[in-house]
Design an enzyme around this catalytic site. Structure first.
Site, PDB file in Angstrom:
ATOM      1  N   HIS A  12       0.805   5.455   1.164  1.00  0.00           N
ATOM      2  CA  HIS A  12       0.305   5.957   2.021  1.00  0.00           C
ATOM      3  C   HIS A  12       0.510   7.496   1.630  1.00  0.00           C
ATOM      4  CE1 HIS A  12       0.654   3.440   6.727  1.00  0.00           C
ATOM      5  NE2 HIS A  12       1.947   2.724   5.397  1.00  0.00           N
TER       6      HIS A  12
ATOM      7  N   HIS B 257       0.903  -1.525  -0.451  1.00  0.00           N
ATOM      8  CA  HIS B 257       0.027  -0.693   0.564  1.00  0.00           C
ATOM      9  C   HIS B 257       1.107   1.247   0.529  1.00  0.00           C
ATOM     10  CE1 HIS B 257       0.406  -1.830   3.822  1.00  0.00           C
ATOM     11  NE2 HIS B 257       1.076  -0.017   4.429  1.00  0.00           N
TER      12      HIS B 257
END
Ligand code: AMP
Ligand code: ZN
Length: 144
Positions: free
Chosen positions: A100, A98
């Site tokens: 951020h 992922h």
């Protein structure tokens, strides 16, 4: 293997989803560094940045750029960080890749790690080490 982000993608776990398409889902981080801290997650499970297939990267980066603009604007941030933690030592806690997006404000604390200085010759030594690995794998990079 139980993965919290796969569960969010599959709607088996709740999240405050901001955007999704066929490739990615973006939702609020429940433990934000600043309010509006957002995670952009590919729908397919890859452990970290290095294991994301190259063809998928463009879609994830494109979505991250779009969502970062929306987050910045909505919380009136002065700037933002786009980061990805890879491995325990880098602070990765969820092993589903992922990005951020962290909104930042002029009055924020800074979170720069302590800066090191290269000793004599060490800058060249580190560069040589990295260049030699790059040259070993550049055919793979170029798809040969
Ligand atoms: P990292 O430490 O880079 O692997 O980031 C994982 C992030 O996921 C952390 O910032 C957590 O706060 C966030 N997180 C973990 N579980 C959830 C969840 N169920 N919903 C939203 N964010 C989560
Ligand atoms: Zn997963």
């Amino acid at each position: 293997m139980e993965c919290i982000f796969c569960n969010i993608v599959e709607k088996k776990s709740e999240a405050e989803i901001l955007f999704e398409d066929d490739k990615i889902v973006a939702f609020l981080d429940i433990q934000p560094i600043n309010y509006g801290h957002t995670l952009v997650v590919p729908k397919k499970h890859y452990d970290n940045f290095l294991t994301v297939p190259r063809n998928d990267l463009a879609d994830i980066v494109k979505a991250t750029q779009f969502i970062a603009g929306a987050v910045k604007r909505s919380v009136k941030a002065d700037g933002f960080n786009v980061i990805t933690n890879n491995g325990d030592s880098a602070g990765q806690t969820v092993y589903h890749f992922h990005f951020h997006i962290i909104p930042r404000f002029n009055e924020d604390f800074t979170f720069k790690p302590r800066i090191k200085n290269y000793g004599t010759g060490a800058l060249r030594e580190y560069a040589d080490k990295i260049r030699s690995i790059i040259s070993k794998y550049k055919d793979v990079y170029n798809g040969k």
